[in-house]
Design a protein around this motif. Sequence first.
Motif, PDB file in Angstrom:
ATOM      1  N   TYR A  63       1.047  -1.357  -0.017  1.00  0.00           N
ATOM      2  CA  TYR A  63       0.173   0.027   0.079  1.00  0.00           C
ATOM      3  C   TYR A  63       0.589   1.108   0.029  1.00  0.00           C
ATOM      4  CZ  TYR A  63      -3.316   3.362   1.300  1.00  0.00           C
ATOM      5  OH  TYR A  63      -4.290   4.466   1.542  1.00  0.00           O
ATOM      6  N   GLU A  64       1.996   1.450   0.971  1.00  0.00           N
ATOM      7  CA  GLU A  64       2.809   2.578   0.939  1.00  0.00           C
ATOM      8  C   GLU A  64       3.589   2.828  -0.330  1.00  0.00           C
ATOM      9  OE1 GLU A  64       2.620   4.734   3.145  1.00  0.00           O
ATOM     10  OE2 GLU A  64       1.111   3.796   4.455  1.00  0.00           O
ATOM     11  N   ASP A  65       4.040   1.550  -0.997  1.00  0.00           N
ATOM     12  CA  ASP A  65       4.698   1.642  -1.934  1.00  0.00           C
ATOM     13  C   ASP A  65       3.796   2.271  -3.230  1.00  0.00           C
ATOM     14  OD1 ASP A  65       7.382   0.746  -3.532  1.00  0.00           O
ATOM     15  OD2 ASP A  65       5.645  -0.157  -4.744  1.00  0.00           O
ATOM     16  N   GLN A  66       2.652   1.928  -3.460  1.00  0.00           N
ATOM     17  CA  GLN A  66       1.695   2.330  -4.273  1.00  0.00           C
ATOM     18  C   GLN A  66       1.350   3.826  -4.064  1.00  0.00           C
ATOM     19  OE1 GLN A  66       1.213   1.195  -7.386  1.00  0.00           O
ATOM     20  NE2 GLN A  66       2.489  -0.393  -6.686  1.00  0.00           N
ATOM     21  N   ILE A  67       1.316   4.476  -2.761  1.00  0.00           N
ATOM     22  CA  ILE A  67       1.013   5.704  -2.468  1.00  0.00           C
ATOM     23  C   ILE A  67       1.997   6.690  -2.866  1.00  0.00           C
ATOM     24  CG2 ILE A  67       0.562   7.226  -0.198  1.00  0.00           C
ATOM     25  CD1 ILE A  67      -1.935   5.942  -1.283  1.00  0.00           C
ATOM     26  N   GLN A  68       3.125   6.016  -2.391  1.00  0.00           N
ATOM     27  CA  GLN A  68       4.452   6.847  -2.673  1.00  0.00           C
ATOM     28  C   GLN A  68       4.711   7.181  -4.364  1.00  0.00           C
ATOM     29  OE1 GLN A  68       5.912   8.879  -0.324  1.00  0.00           O
ATOM     30  NE2 GLN A  68       4.625   7.666   1.206  1.00  0.00           N
ATOM     31  N   ARG A  69       4.407   5.954  -4.783  1.00  0.00           N
ATOM     32  CA  ARG A  69       4.483   6.232  -6.374  1.00  0.00           C
ATOM     33  C   ARG A  69       3.615   7.115  -6.908  1.00  0.00           C
ATOM     34  NH1 ARG A  69       1.938   4.191 -10.708  1.00  0.00           N
ATOM     35  NH2 ARG A  69       0.637   2.983  -9.283  1.00  0.00           N
ATOM     36  N   LEU A  70       2.365   7.015  -6.471  1.00  0.00           N
ATOM     37  CA  LEU A  70       1.501   8.165  -6.715  1.00  0.00           C
ATOM     38  C   LEU A  70       1.406   9.408  -6.401  1.00  0.00           C
ATOM     39  CD1 LEU A  70      -2.177   6.682  -6.107  1.00  0.00           C
ATOM     40  CD2 LEU A  70      -1.232   7.227  -8.371  1.00  0.00           C
ATOM     41  N   ARG A  71       2.069   9.772  -5.257  1.00  0.00           N
ATOM     42  CA  ARG A  71       2.984  11.213  -5.054  1.00  0.00           C
ATOM     43  C   ARG A  71       3.795  11.495  -5.863  1.00  0.00           C
ATOM     44  NH1 ARG A  71       1.511  13.011   0.239  1.00  0.00           N
ATOM     45  NH2 ARG A  71       3.313  14.223   0.473  1.00  0.00           N
ATOM     46  N   ARG A  72       4.687  10.578  -6.146  1.00  0.00           N
ATOM     47  CA  ARG A  72       5.849  11.036  -7.045  1.00  0.00           C
ATOM     48  C   ARG A  72       5.327  11.675  -8.429  1.00  0.00           C
ATOM     49  NH1 ARG A  72       8.379   6.882  -4.946  1.00  0.00           N
ATOM     50  NH2 ARG A  72       7.933   5.193  -6.656  1.00  0.00           N
ATOM     51  N   GLU A  73       4.334  10.790  -9.050  1.00  0.00           N
ATOM     52  CA  GLU A  73       3.834  10.855 -10.205  1.00  0.00           C
ATOM     53  C   GLU A  73       2.973  12.130 -10.354  1.00  0.00           C
ATOM     54  OE1 GLU A  73       2.067   7.675 -12.070  1.00  0.00           O
ATOM     55  OE2 GLU A  73       3.810   6.398 -11.650  1.00  0.00           O
ATOM     56  N   PHE A  74       2.220  12.489  -9.169  1.00  0.00           N
ATOM     57  CA  PHE A  74       1.452  13.572  -8.946  1.00  0.00           C
ATOM     58  C   PHE A  74       2.324  14.752  -9.238  1.00  0.00           C
ATOM     59  CE2 PHE A  74      -0.783  16.786  -6.080  1.00  0.00           C
ATOM     60  CZ  PHE A  74      -2.254  16.556  -6.777  1.00  0.00           C
ATOM     61  N   THR A  75       3.384  14.809  -8.117  1.00  0.00           N
ATOM     62  CA  THR A  75       4.011  15.967  -8.310  1.00  0.00           C
ATOM     63  C   THR A  75       4.928  16.254  -9.513  1.00  0.00           C
ATOM     64  OG1 THR A  75       4.429  15.668  -5.714  1.00  0.00           O
ATOM     65  CG2 THR A  75       5.921  17.037  -6.686  1.00  0.00           C
TER      66      THR A  75
END
Length: 226
Positions: free
Chosen positions: A81-93
């Motif tokens: 879960y945390e791995d996917q959330i962090q990936r989303l945050r990076r792509e979002f930013t």
Amino acid sequence: MTEPPVETAKRRPQPRRYRGVDAGERISERRRQFIEAGLECFGTRGYHPVTVRELCAQAHLTERYFYESFKDREALFAAVYEDQIQRLRREFTAAVMPLAPKFEAMARAGLGVYFRNLQQDARVARVLMIDVLTVSADMERRALEATFGFADLLNEMTMALVPRDAKIPADLDLLATGLIGSCVHVAMRWIADGYHQPVDTVIDTSMILFVATVRQLGVAATELRT
């Protein structure tokens, strides 16, 4: 009289290397294999029916190595879960920040990252939007924290556009949390409907909420300054 020889300090044994990779790197590689296996197993079958044995088979590793990095299945699910959330945050930013200070363009880019990720990989959608709410109270808390984290990003975007001396008749933290919450529930309905609506329609629908909110803030700030 000669003094006794001074004993040389014993060197600590260095970690053994295997095929040029040290022990720490091998542990990290195995952890990554289990996270990828977790995304596949949890994302296709759901959290509850999956066993440690299945996870090990998917990762092509033994249970010994599973417990080397994770206490139990929930610990692995949390890591996925945390791995996917962090990936989303990076792509979002990465998608949003180059468009500053054009809020509508920033919002559309951010929504595009969010909804397209959920559509492109059903495993990610299941882990982030469905199973996370069924695992435990701790995972529900993590889901809330992730929502608040994205709300903080949105708040930073909004604050950059609002004049510093403006007195906004709203709590921007709550407002940002409400907007992110609306996206979460739109996504949940969209996923439950089997992605029936085109992704661009979903993005346009959420944009109505974002644009209306920001325009209202702008009107309120103008009225308060006059």
